[in-house]
Design an enzyme around this catalytic site. Sequence first.
Site, PDB file in Angstrom:
ATOM      1  N   GLU A   1       3.350 -27.000 -46.083  1.00 39.60           N
ATOM      2  CA  GLU A   1       2.490 -27.553 -45.048  1.00 39.60           C
ATOM      3  C   GLU A   1       1.203 -28.058 -45.704  1.00 39.60           C
ATOM      4  OE1 GLU A   1       0.957 -24.601 -42.329  1.00 39.60           O
ATOM      5  OE2 GLU A   1       1.542 -25.877 -40.660  1.00 39.60           O
TER       6      GLU A   1
ATOM      7  N   CYS B   1      -0.260 -27.304 -36.318  1.00 37.35           N
ATOM      8  CA  CYS B   1       0.903 -26.548 -36.810  1.00 37.35           C
ATOM      9  C   CYS B   1       2.182 -27.320 -36.538  1.00 37.35           C
ATOM     10  CB  CYS B   1       0.947 -25.181 -36.162  1.00 37.35           C
ATOM     11  SG  CYS B   1       0.785 -25.264 -34.388  1.00 37.35           S
TER      12      CYS B   1
ATOM     13  N   GLU C   1       2.370 -17.034 -34.511  1.00 35.41           N
ATOM     14  CA  GLU C   1       2.517 -18.491 -34.426  1.00 35.41           C
ATOM     15  C   GLU C   1       2.022 -19.022 -35.754  1.00 35.41           C
ATOM     16  OE1 GLU C   1       3.882 -20.094 -32.065  1.00 35.41           O
ATOM     17  OE2 GLU C   1       3.659 -18.918 -30.228  1.00 35.41           O
TER      18      GLU C   1
ATOM     19  N   LYS D   1     -10.850 -12.967 -31.789  1.00 37.01           N
ATOM     20  CA  LYS D   1     -11.535 -13.257 -33.053  1.00 37.01           C
ATOM     21  C   LYS D   1     -11.287 -14.723 -33.410  1.00 37.01           C
ATOM     22  CE  LYS D   1     -11.489 -13.641 -37.329  1.00 37.01           C
ATOM     23  NZ  LYS D   1     -11.951 -14.863 -38.041  1.00 37.01           N
TER      24      LYS D   1
HETATM   25  P1  NAP Z   1      -5.523 -18.517 -41.530  1.00 41.17           P
HETATM   26  O1  NAP Z   1      -6.261 -18.581 -42.784  1.00 41.17           O
HETATM   27  O2  NAP Z   1      -4.256 -17.752 -41.502  1.00 41.17           O
HETATM   28  O3  NAP Z   1      -6.541 -17.942 -40.445  1.00 41.17           O
HETATM   29  C1  NAP Z   1      -6.174 -17.697 -39.123  1.00 41.17           C
HETATM   30  C2  NAP Z   1      -7.078 -16.623 -38.563  1.00 41.17           C
HETATM   31  O4  NAP Z   1      -6.860 -15.401 -39.263  1.00 41.17           O
HETATM   32  C3  NAP Z   1      -8.562 -16.930 -38.701  1.00 41.17           C
HETATM   33  O5  NAP Z   1      -9.261 -16.441 -37.585  1.00 41.17           O
HETATM   34  C4  NAP Z   1      -8.916 -16.150 -39.949  1.00 41.17           C
HETATM   35  O6  NAP Z   1     -10.287 -15.860 -40.048  1.00 41.17           O
HETATM   36  C5  NAP Z   1      -8.100 -14.907 -39.755  1.00 41.17           C
HETATM   37  N1  NAP Z   1      -7.888 -14.126 -40.971  1.00 41.17           N
HETATM   38  C6  NAP Z   1      -7.997 -14.527 -42.274  1.00 41.17           C
HETATM   39  N2  NAP Z   1      -7.734 -13.496 -43.095  1.00 41.17           N
HETATM   40  C7  NAP Z   1      -7.454 -12.427 -42.315  1.00 41.17           C
HETATM   41  C8  NAP Z   1      -7.095 -11.072 -42.586  1.00 41.17           C
HETATM   42  N3  NAP Z   1      -6.978 -10.599 -43.830  1.00 41.17           N
HETATM   43  N4  NAP Z   1      -6.858 -10.255 -41.530  1.00 41.17           N
HETATM   44  C9  NAP Z   1      -6.958 -10.705 -40.263  1.00 41.17           C
HETATM   45  N5  NAP Z   1      -7.319 -11.964 -39.958  1.00 41.17           N
HETATM   46  C10 NAP Z   1      -7.558 -12.828 -40.963  1.00 41.17           C
HETATM   47  O7  NAP Z   1      -5.146 -19.945 -40.966  1.00 41.17           O
HETATM   48  P2  NAP Z   1      -6.112 -21.198 -40.810  1.00 41.17           P
HETATM   49  O8  NAP Z   1      -6.341 -21.726 -42.182  1.00 41.17           O
HETATM   50  O9  NAP Z   1      -7.270 -20.888 -39.972  1.00 41.17           O
HETATM   51  O10 NAP Z   1      -5.185 -22.173 -39.945  1.00 41.17           O
HETATM   52  C11 NAP Z   1      -4.219 -22.963 -40.490  1.00 41.17           C
HETATM   53  C12 NAP Z   1      -2.832 -22.344 -40.339  1.00 41.17           C
HETATM   54  O11 NAP Z   1      -2.580 -21.971 -38.981  1.00 41.17           O
HETATM   55  C13 NAP Z   1      -1.746 -23.323 -40.666  1.00 41.17           C
HETATM   56  O12 NAP Z   1      -0.784 -22.709 -41.477  1.00 41.17           O
HETATM   57  C14 NAP Z   1      -1.155 -23.703 -39.327  1.00 41.17           C
HETATM   58  O13 NAP Z   1       0.138 -24.147 -39.339  1.00 41.17           O
HETATM   59  C15 NAP Z   1      -1.319 -22.457 -38.561  1.00 41.17           C
HETATM   60  N6  NAP Z   1      -1.355 -22.731 -37.104  1.00 41.17           N
HETATM   61  C16 NAP Z   1      -0.279 -22.388 -36.343  1.00 41.17           C
HETATM   62  C17 NAP Z   1      -0.257 -22.655 -34.983  1.00 41.17           C
HETATM   63  C18 NAP Z   1       0.910 -22.289 -34.128  1.00 41.17           C
HETATM   64  O14 NAP Z   1       0.763 -22.211 -32.922  1.00 41.17           O
HETATM   65  N7  NAP Z   1       2.095 -22.071 -34.670  1.00 41.17           N
HETATM   66  C19 NAP Z   1      -1.363 -23.249 -34.396  1.00 41.17           C
HETATM   67  C20 NAP Z   1      -2.443 -23.586 -35.193  1.00 41.17           C
HETATM   68  C21 NAP Z   1      -2.419 -23.316 -36.556  1.00 41.17           C
HETATM   69  P3  NAP Z   1     -11.232 -16.835 -40.932  1.00 41.17           P
HETATM   70  O15 NAP Z   1     -11.174 -18.163 -40.327  1.00 41.17           O
HETATM   71  O16 NAP Z   1     -12.544 -16.235 -40.808  1.00 41.17           O
HETATM   72  O17 NAP Z   1     -10.684 -16.786 -42.318  1.00 41.17           O
END
Ligand code: NAP
Length: 483
Positions: A384, A285, A251, A176
Amino acid sequence: MNMTSTDNYSAIIGGEKVNGNGTFDVIDPSTGQACATVARCGEAEIDQAVGAAREAYEKNWRRTTPSERARILHNIADLLRRDHEELSRLESMDTGKPLAQARADTTVAARYFEFYANTIESLYGDTIPALADTFVYTVREPYGVTGHIIPWNYPIQMGCRSVAPALATGNCCVLKPAEEAPLTPIRLGELAIEAGLPPGALNVVPGYGEEAGASLAAHTGIDHLAFTGSVEVGQIVSKAAAENVIPVTLELGGKSPNIVFSDADIEGAIPVIVNSIIQNAGQTCSAGSRLLVEEEVQDQVLEVVAKKFGEITIGPGLEDPDLGPIISRDQLERVNSYVQTGKAEANLLAGGDAPQGDKLGDGFFYEPTLFGGVSPGDLLSQEEVFGPVLAATAFDGIEHAAEIANGTDYGLIAAVWTRDIGKAHWLAREIRAGQIYVNTYGAGGGVELPFGGFKKSGHGREKGYEALYEYSQVKTVAIKHTS
Ligand code: NAP
Ligand code: MG
């Protein structure tokens, strides 16, 4: 295949292009305009995808040998390399990232498939000499159907990072992508079919998080979940995984420090430190979002960093500037609100606003921003920002450096800049983070380096040989012999 900005993108389920329950627009953050229309998957499509993965797993993929899987993974890597420029341009348009970065990301994506194709043939079990009359051995088996939920910041890399080891170990996947950047993961699904992956072994289901993501995380037909994203959503999907008693890798975010001692090669360090927060507009991240500097060199270091921030070129990703836009207007506003708070708490030394200039039009751009004198307890030290915003704090001695470095909820990576090997080893042991760099900064490092969080940065490890353990489970077989 040539993609244009008007293309429609389908889901990939069971080896077919499938329409969703309606569509949604994807925005090019460099212009603020819609650049593609994508299938919106809901509960029904997720159910179909999980069913297709199960069928591929039972009928085909779990019965293949490592060498058979390796051959197909190599084919996928070859196709990622064949379409390298097309994929890189698509990634740059979808995310706004500079083209050079997108090209590097596409290469990393291909490397994931190559690395796991190369290593899967040497994933062995053990023999255990416990009992005289019983022969005991272990085998590593796949979980079955694995779910993969990824964020928008590195879609092609993240799309491949967990899918490649999951497929290598014999699992079938449902991926997804994030709603803001689903295009290259969909192309990955198409290329996998062309590469000869059995239909249903990799399904790609774009859609909204609360709809497609939540349905996938809660589906009773998945056996393992890999999530990359925010802490908040990580907590939600962990609860869903707990309901179904399946393992989940998380992650999550980071607040990673570069720690600069006065004895360091400061001139050599600064360009790397600058890049660690400018890369991908700070939306990484493992971005180096905190700069901890030994007091006596603080002024010298901050002056040069501020100067370098002022020289950074800003523009649309496809024009390959140093710094592209932020992913969305919402995220831009979020970054700006952190900066406004920072202005009240610390000293603004560079940036601090959206850049002016007609050529930037309606894109979501933000200036590289540097704050000095940030206290360890300030919001800018703790949360962050996910933008090109660097928070600098002075420290006095190695123990103070360790205390500040460990003083957040996160623990993803850290870098130590020093010529003193003793200081480097001491901090490598003291700092609670999944990766420690000395005199370099990896932002996750290469595909070969195990990567993942301590504390609220998550648990489980991606990348490297470690990921082969993550996507397989041990079975112990004990055979009693008669004499
Ligand atoms: P996010 O809002 O947590 O979204 C991540 C994924 O989860 C997206 O595909 C999102 O879909 C989905 N999602 C949202 N709500 C959900 C729910 N209720 N149930 C299941 N899935 C759901 O994060 P983001 O804003 O895309 O990314 C930024 C964050 O990712 C930052 O905090 C960053 O640090 C972290 N990150 C971590 C790493 C690592 O390897 N540690 C790498 C990259 C990013 P939608 O996009 O459709 O909302
Ligand atoms: Mg986009």
